[in-house]
Design a protein around this motif. Structure first.
Motif, PDB file in Angstrom:
ATOM      1  N   LYS A   1       0.852  -1.193   0.000  1.00  0.00           N
ATOM      2  CA  LYS A   1       0.000   0.000   0.000  1.00  0.00           C
ATOM      3  C   LYS A   1       0.889   1.245   0.000  1.00  0.00           C
ATOM      4  O   LYS A   1       1.802   1.362   0.798  1.00  0.00           O
ATOM      5  N   GLN A   2       0.593   2.158  -0.899  1.00  0.00           N
ATOM      6  CA  GLN A   2       1.400   3.376  -1.023  1.00  0.00           C
ATOM      7  C   GLN A   2       1.191   4.290   0.168  1.00  0.00           C
ATOM      8  O   GLN A   2       0.065   4.606   0.544  1.00  0.00           O
ATOM      9  N   GLU A   3       2.297   4.711   0.791  1.00  0.00           N
ATOM     10  CA  GLU A   3       2.263   5.677   1.881  1.00  0.00           C
ATOM     11  C   GLU A   3       3.121   6.863   1.490  1.00  0.00           C
ATOM     12  O   GLU A   3       4.221   6.689   0.950  1.00  0.00           O
ATOM     13  N   VAL A   4       2.630   8.053   1.765  1.00  0.00           N
ATOM     14  CA  VAL A   4       3.347   9.284   1.431  1.00  0.00           C
ATOM     15  C   VAL A   4       3.602  10.052   2.720  1.00  0.00           C
ATOM     16  O   VAL A   4       2.673  10.285   3.497  1.00  0.00           O
ATOM     17  N   THR A   5       4.856  10.430   2.905  1.00  0.00           N
ATOM     18  CA  THR A   5       5.258  11.124   4.129  1.00  0.00           C
ATOM     19  C   THR A   5       5.950  12.426   3.771  1.00  0.00           C
ATOM     20  O   THR A   5       6.725  12.478   2.805  1.00  0.00           O
ATOM     21  N   GLN A   6       5.671  13.462   4.554  1.00  0.00           N
ATOM     22  CA  GLN A   6       6.317  14.746   4.311  1.00  0.00           C
ATOM     23  C   GLN A   6       7.040  15.206   5.572  1.00  0.00           C
ATOM     24  O   GLN A   6       6.476  15.169   6.671  1.00  0.00           O
ATOM     25  N   ILE A   7       8.260  15.652   5.362  1.00  0.00           N
ATOM     26  CA  ILE A   7       9.097  16.149   6.446  1.00  0.00           C
ATOM     27  C   ILE A   7       9.723  17.466   6.013  1.00  0.00           C
ATOM     28  O   ILE A   7      10.166  17.582   4.864  1.00  0.00           O
ATOM     29  N   PRO A   8       9.751  18.518   6.900  1.00  0.00           N
ATOM     30  CA  PRO A   8       9.187  18.491   8.244  1.00  0.00           C
ATOM     31  C   PRO A   8       7.677  18.735   8.226  1.00  0.00           C
ATOM     32  O   PRO A   8       7.132  19.131   7.206  1.00  0.00           O
ATOM     33  N   ALA A   9       7.030  18.530   9.355  1.00  0.00           N
ATOM     34  CA  ALA A   9       5.597  18.813   9.442  1.00  0.00           C
ATOM     35  C   ALA A   9       5.343  20.310   9.457  1.00  0.00           C
ATOM     36  O   ALA A   9       4.306  20.774   8.984  1.00  0.00           O
ATOM     37  N   ALA A  10       6.287  21.056  10.007  1.00  0.00           N
ATOM     38  CA  ALA A  10       6.159  22.509  10.055  1.00  0.00           C
ATOM     39  C   ALA A  10       7.538  23.127   9.932  1.00  0.00           C
ATOM     40  O   ALA A  10       8.540  22.543  10.350  1.00  0.00           O
TER      41      ALA A  10
ATOM     42  N   ASP B   1       4.319  33.171   0.613  1.00  0.00           N
ATOM     43  CA  ASP B   1       4.505  31.729   0.411  1.00  0.00           C
ATOM     44  C   ASP B   1       3.987  30.923   1.589  1.00  0.00           C
ATOM     45  O   ASP B   1       3.928  29.689   1.528  1.00  0.00           O
ATOM     46  N   SER B   2       3.629  31.602   2.670  1.00  0.00           N
ATOM     47  CA  SER B   2       3.143  30.905   3.860  1.00  0.00           C
ATOM     48  C   SER B   2       1.863  30.152   3.542  1.00  0.00           C
ATOM     49  O   SER B   2       0.884  30.737   3.083  1.00  0.00           O
ATOM     50  N   ALA B   3       1.883  28.851   3.761  1.00  0.00           N
ATOM     51  CA  ALA B   3       0.762  27.968   3.425  1.00  0.00           C
ATOM     52  C   ALA B   3       1.170  26.557   3.812  1.00  0.00           C
ATOM     53  O   ALA B   3       2.291  26.321   4.270  1.00  0.00           O
ATOM     54  N   THR B   4       0.249  25.618   3.598  1.00  0.00           N
ATOM     55  CA  THR B   4       0.600  24.202   3.726  1.00  0.00           C
ATOM     56  C   THR B   4       0.891  23.653   2.343  1.00  0.00           C
ATOM     57  O   THR B   4       0.140  23.903   1.399  1.00  0.00           O
ATOM     58  N   TYR B   5       2.002  22.936   2.237  1.00  0.00           N
ATOM     59  CA  TYR B   5       2.407  22.358   0.959  1.00  0.00           C
ATOM     60  C   TYR B   5       2.194  20.851   1.016  1.00  0.00           C
ATOM     61  O   TYR B   5       2.687  20.182   1.930  1.00  0.00           O
ATOM     62  N   LEU B   6       1.475  20.342   0.047  1.00  0.00           N
ATOM     63  CA  LEU B   6       1.134  18.921  -0.008  1.00  0.00           C
ATOM     64  C   LEU B   6       1.766  18.284  -1.235  1.00  0.00           C
ATOM     65  O   LEU B   6       1.776  18.884  -2.311  1.00  0.00           O
ATOM     66  N   CYS B   7       2.287  17.098  -1.058  1.00  0.00           N
ATOM     67  CA  CYS B   7       2.666  16.329  -2.235  1.00  0.00           C
ATOM     68  C   CYS B   7       1.707  15.149  -2.360  1.00  0.00           C
ATOM     69  O   CYS B   7       1.144  14.673  -1.365  1.00  0.00           O
ATOM     70  N   ALA B   8       1.502  14.723  -3.578  1.00  0.00           N
ATOM     71  CA  ALA B   8       0.589  13.621  -3.847  1.00  0.00           C
ATOM     72  C   ALA B   8       1.128  12.804  -5.007  1.00  0.00           C
ATOM     73  O   ALA B   8       1.619  13.359  -5.988  1.00  0.00           O
ATOM     74  N   VAL B   9       1.029  11.492  -4.886  1.00  0.00           N
ATOM     75  CA  VAL B   9       1.492  10.614  -5.954  1.00  0.00           C
ATOM     76  C   VAL B   9       0.313   9.907  -6.585  1.00  0.00           C
ATOM     77  O   VAL B   9      -0.712   9.647  -5.948  1.00  0.00           O
ATOM     78  N   SER B  10       0.492   9.618  -7.855  1.00  0.00           N
ATOM     79  CA  SER B  10      -0.501   8.862  -8.597  1.00  0.00           C
ATOM     80  C   SER B  10       0.132   7.564  -9.076  1.00  0.00           C
ATOM     81  O   SER B  10       1.291   7.557  -9.504  1.00  0.00           O
ATOM     82  N   LEU B  11      -0.637   6.495  -8.996  1.00  0.00           N
ATOM     83  CA  LEU B  11      -0.157   5.216  -9.493  1.00  0.00           C
ATOM     84  C   LEU B  11      -0.606   4.947 -10.914  1.00  0.00           C
ATOM     85  O   LEU B  11      -0.334   3.892 -11.481  1.00  0.00           O
ATOM     86  N   GLY B  12      -1.322   5.934 -11.508  1.00  0.00           N
ATOM     87  CA  GLY B  12      -1.772   5.765 -12.881  1.00  0.00           C
ATOM     88  C   GLY B  12      -2.922   4.792 -12.959  1.00  0.00           C
ATOM     89  O   GLY B  12      -3.806   4.795 -12.114  1.00  0.00           O
ATOM     90  N   GLY B  13      -2.924   3.986 -13.980  1.00  0.00           N
ATOM     91  CA  GLY B  13      -4.006   3.026 -14.159  1.00  0.00           C
ATOM     92  C   GLY B  13      -5.258   3.706 -14.665  1.00  0.00           C
ATOM     93  O   GLY B  13      -5.223   4.786 -15.235  1.00  0.00           O
ATOM     94  N   ALA B  14      -6.382   3.101 -14.424  1.00  0.00           N
ATOM     95  CA  ALA B  14      -7.641   3.590 -14.982  1.00  0.00           C
ATOM     96  C   ALA B  14      -8.096   4.893 -14.335  1.00  0.00           C
ATOM     97  O   ALA B  14      -8.847   5.653 -14.938  1.00  0.00           O
ATOM     98  N   THR B  15      -7.639   5.165 -13.104  1.00  0.00           N
ATOM     99  CA  THR B  15      -8.207   6.298 -12.398  1.00  0.00           C
ATOM    100  C   THR B  15      -7.236   7.425 -12.137  1.00  0.00           C
ATOM    101  O   THR B  15      -7.652   8.568 -12.016  1.00  0.00           O
ATOM    102  N   ASN B  16      -5.966   7.120 -12.003  1.00  0.00           N
ATOM    103  CA  ASN B  16      -4.982   8.149 -11.681  1.00  0.00           C
ATOM    104  C   ASN B  16      -5.300   8.864 -10.366  1.00  0.00           C
ATOM    105  O   ASN B  16      -5.017  10.044 -10.210  1.00  0.00           O
ATOM    106  N   LYS B  17      -5.877   8.143  -9.405  1.00  0.00           N
ATOM    107  CA  LYS B  17      -6.199   8.783  -8.132  1.00  0.00           C
ATOM    108  C   LYS B  17      -4.916   9.231  -7.448  1.00  0.00           C
ATOM    109  O   LYS B  17      -3.851   8.667  -7.639  1.00  0.00           O
ATOM    110  N   LEU B  18      -5.038  10.276  -6.646  1.00  0.00           N
ATOM    111  CA  LEU B  18      -3.899  10.819  -5.919  1.00  0.00           C
ATOM    112  C   LEU B  18      -3.896  10.316  -4.486  1.00  0.00           C
ATOM    113  O   LEU B  18      -4.944  10.239  -3.841  1.00  0.00           O
ATOM    114  N   ILE B  19      -2.701  10.013  -3.995  1.00  0.00           N
ATOM    115  CA  ILE B  19      -2.489   9.648  -2.598  1.00  0.00           C
ATOM    116  C   ILE B  19      -1.635  10.742  -1.996  1.00  0.00           C
ATOM    117  O   ILE B  19      -0.518  11.001  -2.458  1.00  0.00           O
TER     118      ILE B  19
END
Lengths: 113, 118
Positions: A1-10, A84-102
């Motif tokens: 299962k794909q897990e996405v982690t971002q560092i630092p949290a703040a 630039d102050s904001a929350t920055y999110l990264c998201a990955v897609s596994l492609g396939g039929a849906t290209n959903k983001l994690i």
């Protein structure tokens, strides 16, 4: 299962500083990776998209890199500004039929004037 | 610049009531999505929709949820009998697909609907 982690949290930096936000993912078989910006209580603004075959993308003061084999991406922000102050999110897609983001949990950035 | 729009921006409802969240995706896009974000948590995928049918749904998207594209422009998420734990920000997104120039799978998000279930 794909897990996405971002560092630092703040992160808090003084205006003008260059900074790097990190994103890691557990499954290297991604289709693409997107970086987003989220302002408090607002939607997601797409900043950059990197296809799996690419190593980096640039837009203005932003540069995103991708190292699929190590499961990492970085977002480099040059000459940071209070806006630039904001929350920055990264998201990955596994492609396939849906290209959903994690999504990762995000990095809350504060740029001090 | 084209953008995804969502209505309402904020919806308050009582537990057990039905709600419909509305989205207008970017006009030439082919793929449509709903995501949600519970306060303080990650953005989570709910469902994707392509060619007038669901292409994938998450474990969260159970029988109380449904999606519809009733005409050529709107994309709706219906929650049949809301629960307290459905309180979240709901985001609609769309992407172009292979016939659109540029990074065609880039997803564009709407501003969200904040759903509060009391």
């Amino acid at each position: 299962k794909q897990e996405v982690t971002q560092i630092p949290a703040a992160l808090s930096v003084p205006e003008g500083e260059n900074l790097v936000l990190n994103c890691s993912f557990t499954d290297s078989a991604i289709y693409n990776l997107q970086w987003f910006r989220q302002d408090p209580g607002k939607g997601l603004t797409s900043l950059l998209l990197i296809q799996s075959s690419q190593r980096e993308q640039t837009s203005g003061r932003l540069n995103a890199s991708l190292d699929k084999s190590s499961g990492r991406s970085t977002l480099y922000i040059a000459a940071s500004q209070p806006g630039d102050s904001a929350t920055y999110l990264c998201a990955v897609s596994l492609g396939g039929a849906t290209n959903k983001l994690i999504f990762g949990t995000g990095t809350l950035l504060a740029v001090q004037p | 610049e084209p953008e995804v729009t969502q209505t309402p921006s904020h919806q308050v409802t009582q537990m057990g009531q039905e709600v419909i969240l509305r989205c207008v995706p970017i006009s030439n896009h082919l793929y449509f999505y709903w995501y949600r974000q519970i306060l303080g948590q990650k953005v989570e995928f709910l469902v994707s929709f392509y060619n007038n049918e669901i292409s994938e749904k998450s474990e969260i998207f159970d029988d109380q949820f449904s999606v519809e594209r009733p005409d050529g422009s709107n994309f709706t998420l219906k929650i049949r009998s809301t629960k307290l734990e459905d309180s979240a920000m709901y985001f609609c997104a769309s992407s172009g697909g292979p016939i659109v120039e540029g990074p065609s799978y880039e997803q564009y998000f709407g501003p969200g609907t904040r759903l509060t279930v009391t």
